[in-house]
Design a protein around this motif. Structure first.
Motif, PDB file in Angstrom:
ATOM      1  N   CYS A  59       2.043  23.170 -29.654  1.00 35.31           N
ATOM      2  CA  CYS A  59       2.548  23.143 -28.276  1.00 35.31           C
ATOM      3  C   CYS A  59       2.562  21.743 -27.676  1.00 35.31           C
ATOM      4  CB  CYS A  59       1.713  24.070 -27.397  1.00 35.31           C
ATOM      5  SG  CYS A  59       1.974  25.820 -27.758  1.00 35.31           S
ATOM      6  N   CYS A 117       0.442  28.195 -20.556  1.00 36.76           N
ATOM      7  CA  CYS A 117      -0.001  26.873 -21.007  1.00 36.76           C
ATOM      8  C   CYS A 117      -1.491  26.642 -20.759  1.00 36.76           C
ATOM      9  CB  CYS A 117       0.818  25.776 -20.327  1.00 36.76           C
ATOM     10  SG  CYS A 117       0.718  25.777 -18.527  1.00 36.76           S
ATOM     11  N   TRP A 120      -3.478  26.456 -23.945  1.00 37.79           N
ATOM     12  CA  TRP A 120      -3.288  25.333 -24.867  1.00 37.79           C
ATOM     13  C   TRP A 120      -4.470  24.375 -24.733  1.00 37.79           C
ATOM     14  CZ3 TRP A 120       2.486  23.954 -23.394  1.00 37.79           C
ATOM     15  CH2 TRP A 120       3.282  25.097 -23.619  1.00 37.79           C
ATOM     16  N   LEU A 123      -4.024  20.186 -23.554  1.00 37.44           N
ATOM     17  CA  LEU A 123      -3.428  19.753 -22.293  1.00 37.44           C
ATOM     18  C   LEU A 123      -4.370  18.828 -21.533  1.00 37.44           C
ATOM     19  CD1 LEU A 123      -1.540  22.745 -20.639  1.00 37.44           C
ATOM     20  CD2 LEU A 123      -0.609  20.724 -21.739  1.00 37.44           C
ATOM     21  N   ALA A 131       4.190  20.688 -19.166  1.00 36.57           N
ATOM     22  CA  ALA A 131       3.918  21.953 -19.857  1.00 36.57           C
ATOM     23  C   ALA A 131       4.380  23.140 -19.014  1.00 36.57           C
ATOM     24  CB  ALA A 131       2.428  22.063 -20.168  1.00 36.57           C
ATOM     25  N   VAL A 135       7.141  25.997 -20.119  1.00 34.54           N
ATOM     26  CA  VAL A 135       6.780  27.417 -20.120  1.00 34.54           C
ATOM     27  C   VAL A 135       7.681  28.211 -19.182  1.00 34.54           C
ATOM     28  CG1 VAL A 135       4.972  29.045 -19.449  1.00 34.54           C
ATOM     29  CG2 VAL A 135       4.400  27.064 -20.852  1.00 34.54           C
TER      30      VAL A 135
END
Length: 685
Positions: A59, A117, A120, A123, A131, A135
């Motif tokens: 990602c 997100c 993730w 990040l 992000a 998304v």
């Protein structure tokens, strides 16, 4: 192998997505191998997303350079479509394949991770905004038809029957895992409504259409899903756009629902309820919180009740149209193939009854008093609400709309018709009981109808004093004795008319004089004109749709109430109407029914004519026992349409003789004579 994000994207996902989406990969001989390949691939991606190393996190492409974002978005969309497809193949009610159970769990974990997100690991505060943007774009794709998400979620949810008990399911999946997969599927379907862009007012037309067409039309969806998940579906952020999009694009939505029903009808056992009917029941259940034991409840917090009523009216109108096209729900089973065995037909009938029972349970809030009272309170408050009539950002329009009493009347008119069609055993009794004994509703309904019939000036006008005295000074015994004396006096004339009829001779002049003398004996021409209501002289063909709905609902409710209303309440307490109002009601119905028969109204108006005739006859029977109306009221509609007695008798005989061996209906005047004979003087009858 060094599992970097570059290797995952180019070396693994690129060929994997190409081959896995080919139809040949799901053949029976390849299915087990395909499932194992998907499982390994999904595990690699999930491990990558959980990696803190940015070079190994798949990602991280979502916040990288524009080309990397484009690649990530394309592959993420493909993965979402693949996850949806796998979900549709998972039937937890009878699934015993361990591999399929495992992959369904991995599928939902991956779909949720890609669209959130916050899961993730790589990040930072610097790339959070990028992000979120990636998304949000992916979530927008979920709401489109191309993703296939809603269609697959529909197929998955339909695998569950009502009142499913996890412990009794013959499945290899654990109840907790099943709840996890189901909750993830619902979360995925609701993502477009809960996104950041949705909160900012971004267009939800595509997602709302798909959600309404494919999710809200699932039969008894609230009973299929675990109760723990229902608050998410009831949330105003999901329900409000669904109601709004229906009013904006109702023709397209109903067309899509019809196509969906035609494509699934061979696989659906409960074909007696159209899909738009299930949408109606599901919306009512989702928009309300009610307790069956205490008959109490409320609407969900923040619901625009005006929007709710308009949407329900829209669906109800379409549902009644479906009933008419299929010749009613009672004939639905008879239209099936005739080569079925009697055992099969009996099983189908039982399934149909069970389905109708489940459907009627969804409509329980409708015939609870709290539902009507809250709507009436909102109508009296007259609080306007802003409503968008176009979701296009360039042509967005806002309309101020408030709930009116006429909207509530239409709401319960449609419900009355639906209950009559779906509940052959007791019909609309639950609704009629509730409406009849809700304080003030019948009076308010007549007040609105009275303005439509008599106008503002006619509503406030008073009856002449001689009319009140004539109507109020007589009793049932006086009427009986008067008729007896009149019959004795006119017996020779009646026998003379019979002789004329037998010999085939007609003394039209004498008959006309007799009719005129009898009419003048009871009332003068002014009184006859007074009770012949002008707005009702064209029958059912001369009134608008709104008046038709009000009249139908009023006659159904009042006819039901008259059965239990005693004479003390009617004459002394004058509840719910004064005697003056009763005379207005009787005159309006009398004029309407008589002229409806004369106009030969079609079968489309038969339900309205049936309820008005029933209510009118109940009023006339009460007047026959204890007079409250002048005789001119009952005679006024037919004052100008009479024909000589002898000619009428011969025409009546000839008409009935011609009916032998034919399928034609009874002629108009014969219908009047058999249904509402009081419009002609007793001697003429």
């Amino acid at each position: 192998i060094n599992l970097t994000n570059q290797w995952i994207s180019s070396k693994m996902l690129r060929p994997f997505l190409f081959f896995i989406t080919q139809p040949s990969s799901w053949y029976k001989g390849q299915q087990t191998k395909t499932v194992k390949s998907i499982s390994r691939c999904f595990k690699i991606i999930l491990n990558s997303i959980n990696s803190m190393d940015q070079s190994k996190n798949f990602c991280s492409f979502a916040v990288g350079f524009p080309e990397e974002r484009s690649i990530w978005l394309y592959q993420a969309k493909k993965l979402i479509s693949l996850c949806s497809c796998i979900l549709a193949r998972c039937d937890h009610c009878c699934c015993k394949d361990v591999n399929m159970v495992e992959i369904s769990t991995l599928t939902m974990r991956l779909a949720i991770s890609l669209t959130d997100c916050k899961t993730w690991k790589n990040l930072t505060s610097e790339n959070t905004r990028a992000a979120d943007a990636s998304v949000e774009t992916l979530i927008e794709f979920i709401g489109t038809r191309q993703s296939g998400t809603y269609r697959c979620v529909r197929r998955y949810i339909k695998c569950f029957g009502p009142h499913v008990t996890p412990g009794k399911i013959d499945s290899a999946i654990a109840p907790d895992d099943q709840l996890l997969v189901t909750a993830s599927a619902v979360t995925l379907a609701l993502r477009p409504f809960n996104s950041t862009r949705a909160d900012m007012g971004v267009d939800l037309t595509g997602a709302a259409k798909e959600y309404f067409t494919l999710i809200l039309t699932i039969p008894y969806i609230c009973k299929r899903l675990p109760p723990l998940l229902l608050p998410a579906l009831k949330h105003i952020s999901v329900l409000q756009p669904s109601l709004s999009i229906l009013l904006i694009s109702k023709d397209k939505i109903f067309e899509e629902i019809s196509k969906l029903e035609q494509s699934e009808v061979s696989n659906v056992d409960n074909s007696t309820i159209p899909y738009c009917g299930w949408a109606l029941g599901n919306l009512i259940t989702l928009a309300t919180e009610h307790d069956d034991l205490s008959n109490s409840g409320c609407f969900i917090q923040g619901l625009d009740c005006c929007l709710y009523v308009d949407a329900i009216n829209c669906i109800s109108q379409n549902l009644l149209k479906c009933f008419e096209e299929s010749k009613g729900m009672l004939h639905c089973i008879d239209d099936r193939a005739t080569n079925n065995t009697s055992i099969t037909e009996e099983a189908d009938t039982n399934d149909s009854c069970r389905t109708k029972t489940l459907f009627m349970d969804l409509l329980k809030p409708i015939y609870q008093q709290w539902h009507l009272r809250k709507l009436l309170i909102l109508a009296k408050e007259d609080v306007p609400c802003d409503r968008e009539t176009n979701h296009d950002l360039d042509q967005r329009q806002v309309k101020r709309r408030s709930l009116k009493l006429t909207d509530i009347i239409c709401f319960y008119y449609y419900m009355l018709r639906i209950f009559s069609s779906l509940n052959p055993s007791i019909g609309p009794l639950p609704i009629l009981n509730m409406l009849s004994f809700t304080p003030g509703f019948l009076v308010d309904l007549w007040g609105t109808l009275e303005i439509s019939i008599f106008g503002q000036t006619g509503q406030k006008s008073q009856e002449p004093e001689h009319v009140k005295q004539l109507a109020g000074s007589s009793s049932g015994e006086q009427i009986s004795s008067t008729r007896q004396r009149r019959n004795t006096k006119d017996t020779p004339k009646k026998w003379a008319n019979v002789l004329h009829k037998i010999t085939g001779k007609s003394n039209d002049a004498d008959d006309t004089n007799l009719s005129d003398s009898l009419t003048s004996e009871n009332s003068n021409d002014d009184a006859l004109i007074l009770w012949d209501i002008e707005t009702m002289r064209q029958g059912s063909e001369g009134i608008g749709k709104d008046v038709m709905h009000m009249l139908h609902l009023f006659c159904a409710i009042y006819g039901h109430l008259l059965l239990v209303l005693d004479d003390i309440e009617f004459y002394e307490k004058q509840i719910p109407f004064t005697l003056e109002q009763q005379r207005k009601i009787a005159s309006a119905l009398n004029t309407f029914v008589y002229n409806s028969f004369l106009q030969n109204s079609g079968s489309g108006n038969k339900p309205l004519i049936d309820v008005t005739v029933r209510c009118l006859n109940l009023l006339y029977e009460r007047d026959s026992r204890h007079r409250f109306c002048p005789s001119s009221l009952w005679l006024s509609p037919a004052r100008t349409g009479r024909i000589p007695i002898a000619a009428a008798a011969r025409a009546h005989e000839a008409a009935f003789a011609s009916l032998v061996g034919t399928t034609s209906g009874i002629p108009t005047r014969s219908s009047v004579l058999t249904t509402v004979p009081h419009v002609y003087p007793f001697e003429e009858r």
